[in-house]
Design a protein around this motif. Structure first.
Motif, PDB file in Angstrom:
ATOM      1  N   GLU A  90       6.133  66.008  58.874  1.00 37.35           N
ATOM      2  CA  GLU A  90       4.751  66.208  58.907  1.00 37.35           C
ATOM      3  C   GLU A  90       4.027  64.961  59.234  1.00 37.35           C
ATOM      4  O   GLU A  90       3.133  65.189  60.080  1.00 37.35           O
ATOM      5  N   LEU A  91       4.365  63.859  58.841  1.00 39.27           N
ATOM      6  CA  LEU A  91       3.987  62.621  58.921  1.00 39.27           C
ATOM      7  C   LEU A  91       4.001  62.380  60.443  1.00 39.27           C
ATOM      8  O   LEU A  91       3.132  61.670  61.157  1.00 39.27           O
ATOM      9  N   SER A  92       5.256  62.488  60.932  1.00 36.75           N
ATOM     10  CA  SER A  92       5.308  62.107  62.568  1.00 36.75           C
ATOM     11  C   SER A  92       4.550  62.946  63.430  1.00 36.75           C
ATOM     12  O   SER A  92       3.949  62.341  64.461  1.00 36.75           O
ATOM     13  N   ALA A  93       4.417  63.984  63.073  1.00 35.24           N
ATOM     14  CA  ALA A  93       3.465  65.054  63.747  1.00 35.24           C
ATOM     15  C   ALA A  93       1.985  64.426  63.846  1.00 35.24           C
ATOM     16  O   ALA A  93       1.329  64.413  64.803  1.00 35.24           O
ATOM     17  N   LEU A  94       1.612  64.173  62.404  1.00 37.72           N
ATOM     18  CA  LEU A  94       0.247  63.633  62.255  1.00 37.72           C
ATOM     19  C   LEU A  94       0.174  62.515  63.167  1.00 37.72           C
ATOM     20  O   LEU A  94      -1.081  62.171  63.646  1.00 37.72           O
ATOM     21  N   GLU A  95       1.101  61.416  63.119  1.00 35.70           N
ATOM     22  CA  GLU A  95       0.941  60.285  63.538  1.00 35.70           C
ATOM     23  C   GLU A  95       0.724  60.290  65.147  1.00 35.70           C
ATOM     24  O   GLU A  95       0.211  59.484  65.714  1.00 35.70           O
ATOM     25  N   LYS A  96       1.296  61.359  65.809  1.00 32.32           N
ATOM     26  CA  LYS A  96       1.187  61.796  67.202  1.00 32.32           C
ATOM     27  C   LYS A  96      -0.341  62.177  67.579  1.00 32.32           C
ATOM     28  O   LYS A  96      -0.607  61.618  68.456  1.00 32.32           O
ATOM     29  N   ARG A  97      -0.705  62.890  66.652  1.00 36.78           N
ATOM     30  CA  ARG A  97      -2.190  63.407  66.865  1.00 36.78           C
ATOM     31  C   ARG A  97      -3.258  62.174  66.502  1.00 36.78           C
ATOM     32  O   ARG A  97      -4.292  62.336  67.013  1.00 36.78           O
TER      33      ARG A  97
ATOM     34  N   GLY B  15      -2.141  55.657  63.613  1.00 38.22           N
ATOM     35  CA  GLY B  15      -2.363  54.516  62.624  1.00 38.22           C
ATOM     36  C   GLY B  15      -2.856  55.497  61.467  1.00 38.22           C
ATOM     37  O   GLY B  15      -2.825  54.831  60.372  1.00 38.22           O
ATOM     38  N   VAL B  16      -2.256  56.821  61.233  1.00 40.38           N
ATOM     39  CA  VAL B  16      -2.469  57.522  60.009  1.00 40.38           C
ATOM     40  C   VAL B  16      -1.715  57.110  58.802  1.00 40.38           C
ATOM     41  O   VAL B  16      -1.912  57.072  57.864  1.00 40.38           O
ATOM     42  N   GLN B  17      -0.471  56.515  59.290  1.00 38.61           N
ATOM     43  CA  GLN B  17       0.414  56.082  58.306  1.00 38.61           C
ATOM     44  C   GLN B  17      -0.258  54.914  57.347  1.00 38.61           C
ATOM     45  O   GLN B  17      -0.011  55.096  56.131  1.00 38.61           O
ATOM     46  N   GLN B  18      -0.814  54.028  57.972  1.00 31.98           N
ATOM     47  CA  GLN B  18      -1.503  52.877  57.319  1.00 31.98           C
ATOM     48  C   GLN B  18      -2.503  53.388  56.355  1.00 31.98           C
ATOM     49  O   GLN B  18      -2.595  53.307  55.182  1.00 31.98           O
ATOM     50  N   ILE B  19      -3.062  54.553  56.790  1.00 32.29           N
ATOM     51  CA  ILE B  19      -4.482  55.016  55.967  1.00 32.29           C
ATOM     52  C   ILE B  19      -3.686  55.571  54.914  1.00 32.29           C
ATOM     53  O   ILE B  19      -4.037  55.557  53.766  1.00 32.29           O
ATOM     54  N   GLY B  20      -2.528  56.644  54.961  1.00 28.30           N
ATOM     55  CA  GLY B  20      -2.017  57.049  54.019  1.00 28.30           C
ATOM     56  C   GLY B  20      -1.144  56.230  52.826  1.00 28.30           C
ATOM     57  O   GLY B  20      -0.855  56.829  52.007  1.00 28.30           O
TER      58      GLY B  20
END
Ligand code: MN
Length: 226
Positions: free
Chosen positions: A210-217, A220-225
Motif C-alpha cells: 500500500e505504501l509503495s503504491a502511495l509513494e508512486k502517486r 515523498g509520502v513516506q517521510q510524511i508518514g
C-alpha cells in the motif's frame, strides 16, 4: 520551552493525549475551550489560547453564570493547541488519569493586553463559546510560587444568571459539546476499542504494498508518514 512542564508530566507512549510539538502563534481569533476532567477529583479545565499555547486553569467547581460566585481556578501548565480537540480517557496511573470531555469551545477576546493582564494577575475578556458567553474575569489571589490560585468570575451582563437561576447550569449541560456523549459514554467507548491486531507477516506485506503504491502517486509520502 513553554511546554516543558506539559512534556515532563506525561509519558507520551502511554497516554493518547497529543505530544507537545512546536509552538506557533496563530493569526486571527483566539480559541477558548473547557474540558471536563474526571481525574482524582472532578474539575473543569479552562483554557485560553495565547502565543501558540493554551493557558490553563483547573476550576474545581466548574464555571458559574452567577456574578456573585467566585470559582477557584488553579493555574496549571500550558497545554499545546492540539490539546483543544482531545476527548477520551487518560490511562489510570498516568498524570491526570481519567475521562476528558470537551465541554465547551469557541473563541475569546481579551480586553487590553493579555500579557500585561497575566503578569498583573487580572485578565478581563469576552467569551464566545457554545455554553459560556459574555464578559468574564480571572483574578489572581495571593499565594505561593508553586501554586497560583485565581478566581473565575462572571461579569454582570445579559449572559449572567443571578441567584438561583444559575444553579442547574452544569447539570443541564452534562454532555460533550462536540460529540454529545456523556462522561460514561466516553469512558466506555475507550474500553470497547478493539486492540490493534498483531502485525502478521501478511499484514506487513500488505502495508508495504500500500505504501509503495502511495509513494508512486505522491512522491515523498513516506517521510510524511513517519
Ligand atoms: Mn485536568
Amino acid at each position: 520551552m513553554a511546554l516543558e512542564e506539559y512534556r515532563r508530566k506525561r509519558d507520551c507512549g502511554k497516554t493518547a493525549e497529543p505530544p507537545p510539538g512546536a509552538i506557533k502563534a496563530r493569526k486571527g481569533e483566539l480559541s477558548y475551550l473547557i474540558q471536563k476532567h474526571d481525574a482524582t477529583r472532578l474539575h473543569y479545565d479552562f483554557r485560553l489560547e495565547l502565543d501558540g499555547v493554551l493557558l490553563s486553569w483547573a476550576v474545581t467547581k466548574g464555571p458559574s453564570l452567577n456574578p456573585s460566585d467566585k470559582r477557584l481556578a488553579v493555574r496549571t501548565e500550558d497545554h499545546p493547541l492540539s490539546y483543544g480537540t482531545f476527548e477520551g480517557t487518560i490511562p489510570k496511573g498516568q498524570y491526570g488519569g481519567g475521562t476528558v470531555m470537551l465541554w465547551d469551545e469557541g473563541t475569546w477576546e481579551p480586553k487590553g493586553d493579555p500579557k500585561a493582564g497575566l503578569k498583573k494577575g487580572h485578565l478581563s475578556f469576552t467569551l464566545q463559546g457554545g455554553r459560556l458567553k459574555g464578559d468574564w474575569d480571572l483574578i489572581r489571589m495571593h499565594g505561593d510560587e508553586k501554586k497560583e490560585n485565581w478566581l473565575l468570575i462572571k461579569a454582570k451582563d445579559a449572559e449572567a444568571r443571578e441567584n438561583g437561576l444559575a444553579s442547574g447550569f452544569l447539570d443541564e449541560n452534562a454532555f460533550s459539546i462536540t460529540t454529545g456523549r456523556s462522561m460514561d459514554a466516553i469512558a466506555s467507548a475507550e474500553k470497547a476499542k478493539p486492540r490493534k491486531a498483531p502485525r502478521s507477516a501478511t499484514n506487513v506485506a500488505a502495508a508495504q504494498e500500500e505504501l509503495s503504491a502511495l509513494e508512486k502517486r505522491y512522491p515523498g509520502v513516506q517521510q510524511i508518514g513517519r
